[in-house]
Design a protein around this motif. Structure first.
Motif, PDB file in Angstrom:
ATOM      1  N   THR A   1      -0.103   8.396  10.608  1.00 58.17           N
ATOM      2  CA  THR A   1      -1.237   7.564  11.028  1.00 58.17           C
ATOM      3  C   THR A   1      -1.268   7.530  12.553  1.00 58.17           C
ATOM      4  O   THR A   1      -2.117   8.138  13.171  1.00 58.17           O
ATOM      5  CB  THR A   1      -1.110   6.146  10.453  1.00 58.17           C
TER       6      THR A   1
ATOM      7  N   GLU B   1      -2.424   5.989  -1.014  1.00 59.69           N
ATOM      8  CA  GLU B   1      -3.605   5.144  -0.804  1.00 59.69           C
ATOM      9  C   GLU B   1      -4.001   5.078   0.669  1.00 59.69           C
ATOM     10  O   GLU B   1      -5.168   4.892   1.004  1.00 59.69           O
ATOM     11  CB  GLU B   1      -3.330   3.729  -1.334  1.00 59.69           C
ATOM     12  N   LEU B   2      -3.009   5.247   1.547  1.00 57.72           N
ATOM     13  CA  LEU B   2      -3.319   5.237   2.977  1.00 57.72           C
ATOM     14  C   LEU B   2      -3.933   6.567   3.439  1.00 57.72           C
ATOM     15  O   LEU B   2      -4.366   6.707   4.573  1.00 57.72           O
ATOM     16  CB  LEU B   2      -2.056   4.963   3.802  1.00 57.72           C
TER      17      LEU B   2
ATOM     18  N   LEU C   1      -4.702  -3.651   1.103  1.00 57.95           N
ATOM     19  CA  LEU C   1      -4.495  -4.121   2.480  1.00 57.95           C
ATOM     20  C   LEU C   1      -4.899  -5.588   2.576  1.00 57.95           C
ATOM     21  O   LEU C   1      -4.197  -6.414   3.156  1.00 57.95           O
ATOM     22  CB  LEU C   1      -5.335  -3.289   3.462  1.00 57.95           C
TER      23      LEU C   1
ATOM     24  N   GLY D   1      -6.587   1.348  -1.681  1.00 57.73           N
ATOM     25  CA  GLY D   1      -5.830   1.051  -0.472  1.00 57.73           C
ATOM     26  C   GLY D   1      -6.487  -0.075   0.319  1.00 57.73           C
ATOM     27  O   GLY D   1      -5.808  -0.994   0.801  1.00 57.73           O
ATOM     28  N   ARG D   2      -7.798  -0.046   0.404  1.00 58.83           N
ATOM     29  CA  ARG D   2      -8.528  -1.081   1.155  1.00 58.83           C
ATOM     30  C   ARG D   2      -8.324  -2.450   0.504  1.00 58.83           C
ATOM     31  O   ARG D   2      -8.120  -3.445   1.188  1.00 58.83           O
ATOM     32  CB  ARG D   2     -10.016  -0.734   1.234  1.00 58.83           C
TER      33      ARG D   2
ATOM     34  N   PRO E   1      -9.154  -4.240   5.915  1.00 60.54           N
ATOM     35  CA  PRO E   1      -9.203  -2.779   5.954  1.00 60.54           C
ATOM     36  C   PRO E   1      -9.985  -2.293   7.177  1.00 60.54           C
ATOM     37  O   PRO E   1     -10.783  -3.048   7.737  1.00 60.54           O
ATOM     38  CB  PRO E   1      -9.919  -2.405   4.647  1.00 60.54           C
TER      39      PRO E   1
ATOM     40  N   SER F   1      -8.998   6.686   9.854  1.00 61.97           N
ATOM     41  CA  SER F   1      -8.916   5.473   9.024  1.00 61.97           C
ATOM     42  C   SER F   1      -9.837   5.542   7.805  1.00 61.97           C
ATOM     43  O   SER F   1      -9.671   4.767   6.873  1.00 61.97           O
ATOM     44  CB  SER F   1      -9.192   4.226   9.862  1.00 61.97           C
TER      45      SER F   1
ATOM     46  N   VAL G   1      -8.259   6.028   4.105  1.00 63.99           N
ATOM     47  CA  VAL G   1      -7.714   4.965   3.248  1.00 63.99           C
ATOM     48  C   VAL G   1      -8.613   4.837   2.009  1.00 63.99           C
ATOM     49  O   VAL G   1      -9.826   4.701   2.136  1.00 63.99           O
ATOM     50  CB  VAL G   1      -7.660   3.616   4.007  1.00 63.99           C
TER      51      VAL G   1
ATOM     52  N   VAL H   1       0.832  -1.209   0.000  1.00 63.14           N
ATOM     53  CA  VAL H   1       0.000   0.000   0.000  1.00 63.14           C
ATOM     54  C   VAL H   1       0.863   1.254   0.000  1.00 63.14           C
ATOM     55  O   VAL H   1       1.823   1.363   0.772  1.00 63.14           O
ATOM     56  CB  VAL H   1      -0.904   0.032   1.260  1.00 63.14           C
TER      57      VAL H   1
END
Lengths: 271, 164
Positions: B50, B29-30, B100, B96-97, B107, B89, B92, B25
């Motif tokens: 984060t 994307e995060l 993950l 990204g999800r 996610p 969160s 994301v 990721v």
């Protein structure tokens, strides 16, 4: 009125009071995270080792944010603020510097898990009240940091509240040890709630709400837990003095000596 | 000839900078990218951490500078972590999800129950028959769970919201 950055501060007194508050917040988080880190490998079970070290890592991160705000005010570099200050310069509450129990983490640690649970539960709840209040702080960088810390703190508080309730409800030796730990922590926990000698000015500068209000919110939050577990809520005292004024115990000297050992081998090294 | 990389190029490069602890990721994307500013040929990139105690932050900082130098020859780069807006969160992205999950991490759940509890499905088999083993995991942003259907332990990214 909101102050958006360090460079916008014109009032010297405001800066002085803000600096004092930041030292209290930073030093409290720093020392309780250090005490927590000494539990690594010693917690009651493997899952707790993972959880407690994660909490300590978060809390150390919060301390670093508060030290960063101090750096922006010209107090020195973050690493120096964390490692290079004598105990008489520290503003943390005395109960947070107390050793985990007899012995040393390197040899025969006889740490007291009940004390760890009570100290951390009481502290997480007090910190929750502070962060909620700081979200409205007149110093915007501090309000931003509080919002950030608060989201992580949510999980810490949940964790310690669960341990507290389960150990007290377990009865037998667990309950007895928890009762003893509650008594011990309460004897000095007023030192966490207090804002020190500049507390009134912190309030008048709208940096944080009054300690009376913060204490009331703390009590309102822990009371239902005490009632549900049939424990009397103790009065909070400051029996060994006020850490906010630089009064500390030998435990803090020893802790600083240990945690700054590597830093002091070469204070100019970049990590 | 104008050799200055455009904004799109910079974002493309940032897409190649991965989370050092979840290398499927990217930081874009995060939801860690806040802004890209350019002043007199200098580029300032603001990122949102984060979790603040995350040791990967300094590595990410270095990797951003390295990637921009190597891929678009941009050397005057400053990377700054800022606290506002706080990373949550729900930042994301959809990609990204998905990524993950490919890494074996569920996610972050998009909703929490009123009592603060939450549920995620297994990232491997999709089963909803999962249990939470430990809210805290191997990194600050993850929890440890177990799938009772495919009998795999897995991790989930913790929900983080300003409502907490």
């Amino acid at each position: 009125m909101k102050i958006l950055s360090a460079s916008e501060i014109k009032d010297e007194q405001y800066k002085k009071v803000l600096t004092e508050l930041l030292y209290q917040l930073a030093d409290d988080d720093f020392i309780i995270a250090f005490r927590g880190s000494e539990w690594l490998g010693l917690a009651p079970h493997i899952e707790e080792d993972v959880a407690f070290s994660s909490i300590n890592q978060d809390t150390m991160g919060h301390a670093a944010m508060f030290y960063q705000l101090l750096e922006e005010l010209g107090e020195g570099e973050v690493d120096q603020l964390a490692h290079g200050r004598k105990s008489s310069e520290r503003r943390n509450a005395i109960i947070l510097e107390e050793v985990n129990g007899p012995g040393d983490y390197l040899s025969e640690p006889e740490y007291d898990w009940a004390f760890a649970v009570v100290r951390n539960y009481f502290y997480a709840q007090a910190k929750k009240g502070r962060m909620d209040s700081l979200k409205q702080s007149s110093y915007q960088p501090l309000a931003d940091v509080a919002v950030k810390a608060n989201m992580e703190l949510y999980y810490h508080l949940l964790h310690w509240k669960t341990w507290f309730t389960q150990l007290v409800n377990a009865g037998g030796e667990a309950r007895m040890r928890m009762e003893k730990a509650v008594e011990k922590v309460a004897k000095d926990f007023a030192g966490v709630v207090t804002l020190g000698e500049l507390g009134a000015e912190m309030v008048s500068h709208q940096l944080i709400e009054s300690e009376e209000l913060l204490l009331k919110r703390w009590k309102n939050a822990v009371e239902p837990i005490f009632q549900a577990t049939n424990l009397p809520l103790p009065d909070l005292e400051m029996s060994r003095g006020d850490g906010r004024t630089g009064v500390h115990t030998k435990d803090l000297d020893k802790a600083i000596e240990t945690l700054s050992e590597v830093y002091n081998t070469d204070p100019l090294a970049s990590w | 000839m104008d050799m200055k990389p455009k904004l799109e190029n910079i974002i493309e490069v940032l897409q190649t900078v991965k989370d050092p602890e979840i290398d499927s990721v990217s930081i874009v994307e995060l939801g860690m990218l806040k802004s890209i500013e350019e002043n007199d040929g200098k580029v300032l990139i603001r990122l949102l951490p984060t979790f603040v105690g995350c040791p990967a932050l300094d590595i990410i900082k270095g990797n951003v500078r390295k990637a921009l130098k190597e891929q678009v020859n941009l050397t005057e780069v400053e990377v700054e972590f800022v606290m506002s807006p706080p990373w949550t969160s729900d930042r994301v992205s959809a990609e990204g999800r998905e990524k993950l999950k490919q890494f074996g991490i569920a996610p972050p759940p998009q909703k929490m129950e009123e009592d603060g509890s939450w549920h995620v499905d297994c990232p491997y088999c999709g089963s909803t028959y999962t249990t939470l083993d430990n809210i805290f995991g191997p990194t600050a942003c993850r929890s440890i769970l177990y799938c009772k259907n495919c009998k795999n332990p897995f991790e989930a990214m913790k929900p983080i919201s300003t409502l907490m």
